[in-house]
Enzyme design. Sequence first.
Site, mmCIF file in Angstrom:
data_model
loop_
_atom_site.group_PDB
_atom_site.id
_atom_site.type_symbol
_atom_site.label_atom_id
_atom_site.label_comp_id
_atom_site.label_asym_id
_atom_site.label_seq_id
_atom_site.Cartn_x
_atom_site.Cartn_y
_atom_site.Cartn_z
ATOM 1 N N THR A 1 0.807 -1.220 0.000
ATOM 2 C CA THR A 1 0.000 0.000 0.000
ATOM 3 C C THR A 1 0.846 1.278 0.000
ATOM 4 O O THR A 1 1.966 1.266 0.495
ATOM 5 C CB THR A 1 -0.854 -0.037 1.283
ATOM 6 O OG1 THR A 1 -1.694 -1.164 1.195
ATOM 7 C CG2 THR A 1 -1.669 1.199 1.495
ATOM 8 N N ARG B 1 -13.261 -8.790 -1.054
ATOM 9 C CA ARG B 1 -12.683 -8.415 0.247
ATOM 10 C C ARG B 1 -12.208 -6.960 0.271
ATOM 11 O O ARG B 1 -11.602 -6.474 -0.664
ATOM 12 C CB ARG B 1 -11.503 -9.362 0.525
ATOM 13 C CG ARG B 1 -10.682 -9.023 1.749
ATOM 14 C CD ARG B 1 -9.442 -8.236 1.412
ATOM 15 N NE ARG B 1 -8.530 -8.123 2.553
ATOM 16 C CZ ARG B 1 -7.517 -7.260 2.609
ATOM 17 N NH1 ARG B 1 -7.267 -6.459 1.596
ATOM 18 N NH2 ARG B 1 -6.744 -7.218 3.660
ATOM 19 N N ASP C 1 -8.172 -2.726 5.421
ATOM 20 C CA ASP C 1 -8.299 -1.558 6.298
ATOM 21 C C ASP C 1 -8.326 -0.234 5.541
ATOM 22 O O ASP C 1 -8.803 0.771 6.071
ATOM 23 C CB ASP C 1 -7.117 -1.529 7.275
ATOM 24 C CG ASP C 1 -5.771 -1.509 6.542
ATOM 25 O OD1 ASP C 1 -5.631 -2.251 5.542
ATOM 26 O OD2 ASP C 1 -4.875 -0.760 6.960
ATOM 27 N N THR D 1 -0.142 0.548 6.718
ATOM 28 C CA THR D 1 0.079 -0.503 5.730
ATOM 29 C C THR D 1 0.383 -1.804 6.452
ATOM 30 O O THR D 1 1.122 -1.819 7.438
ATOM 31 C CB THR D 1 1.230 -0.159 4.761
ATOM 32 O OG1 THR D 1 1.427 -1.294 3.891
ATOM 33 C CG2 THR D 1 2.532 0.159 5.466
ATOM 34 N N GLY D 2 -0.222 -2.873 5.979
ATOM 35 C CA GLY D 2 0.009 -4.157 6.629
ATOM 36 C C GLY D 2 -1.165 -5.083 6.400
ATOM 37 O O GLY D 2 -1.979 -4.852 5.494
ATOM 38 N N GLY E 1 -4.435 -6.041 6.547
ATOM 39 C CA GLY E 1 -5.573 -5.164 6.811
ATOM 40 C C GLY E 1 -6.570 -5.655 7.840
ATOM 41 O O GLY E 1 -7.135 -4.869 8.600
HETATM 42 N N1 ASP Z 1 -3.438 -2.923 4.233
HETATM 43 C C1 ASP Z 1 -3.653 -3.385 2.904
HETATM 44 C C2 ASP Z 1 -4.812 -4.330 2.872
HETATM 45 O O1 ASP Z 1 -4.949 -5.122 3.769
HETATM 46 C C3 ASP Z 1 -2.470 -4.096 2.319
HETATM 47 C C4 ASP Z 1 -1.160 -3.430 2.493
HETATM 48 O O2 ASP Z 1 -1.009 -2.494 3.250
HETATM 49 O O3 ASP Z 1 -0.238 -3.872 1.830
HETATM 50 O O4 ASP Z 1 -5.548 -4.294 1.934
#
Ligand code: ASP
Length: 348
Positions: free
Chosen positions: A214, A242, A245, A265-266, A268
């Site tokens: 992200t 889906r 976050d 970011t992470g 979600g």
């Molecule tokens: N947070 C994002 C999601 O879960 C993915 C990401 O941050 O890489 O969609």
Amino acid sequence: MIFKITYQAKILIILSIFGWTGACQNEKNEAIDKIEDQRYAIAIHGGAGTILKKNMTPEREKDYREALETALTIGEDILKKGGTALDAVEKTIHYLEDNPLFNAGKGAVFNHSGENELDASIMRGSDQNAGAVGGLSTVKHPISAAIAVMDHSDHVLLTGNGAEQFAKEQGIETVDPSYFYTESRWKSLQRVIAEENGAELSESDDPNDKKHGTVGCVALDTHGDIVAGTSTGGMTNKKYNRFGDVPIIGAGTYAHNATVGVSCTGHGEYFIRYAVAHDVHARMLYLGESVQEASNYVVNTTLLKNGGSGGLIAVDKKGRVSMPFNSAGMYRAYAVPTKRYVGIYKDE
Ligand code: ASP
């Protein structure tokens, strides 16, 4: 008598020196406050995850660092000239959305059905207004669609066909879904599906494979306004329409002028469960924690102990920046009037 006058005079002199120093001190404090009030700050991220130096070629690392530098400069130039945080966040994210190195806009990951479904959100700290979009497949810059939802609709979150229709009505640029195709993301999907079906895979040499990519930007402008924005393709192989976050205000994005702006970011699902972006704001507001204390706690205690990997960027109302992550790396950068920083790995 002479001694008495001299003694009183001495007292007077001492008192006036103290008074003068106190006044200077006050002036100094006011000056510092003014400088802090007028300063700007910008922080960006390009995803967190298993980003290890051993998996990165020097050329690729250089590309990432240059891209982060360029993105930062776009936003910083706007803020330096007295532009708004909203403009800085939108233009900075446009660049990151256009750059295939990052999982947002062009370069977004593929879902299980082999499509790109894009999510984005924005929040303005001055009036708590916010906008978000989910599941877009034709909008070139999802962050602009999120801004349009915030500024030109009565809603906060629009998804799927409705969001596409709204974006078109707002004159936001659309593209054929094939615009978002990139070979490396396609290969990532094939690898993840093969792995899911039990294939034995050697460790991928693509550092993007196991990272969350992200992009996000938080800016404090010279008018004292904080804006946070986030844009993503989500997670490779995501299913069933889906949403993570990113389009959930309070999970992936939050901003309040009284405290902080946050972009995450992470993984979600964890960021939704622990209302991560809002929790940073809440800890600062209710517990009086600093931006460093609040964001470190949420990332390295709340998320970590519950298995949620990732990180965030946060800028507080005084322009202090915090960028904690609990994964191996996070593409990140920030600029304040006195400093610029770009980082990828831990310990740098
Ligand atoms: N947070 C994002 C999601 O879960 C993915 C990401 O941050 O890489 O969609």
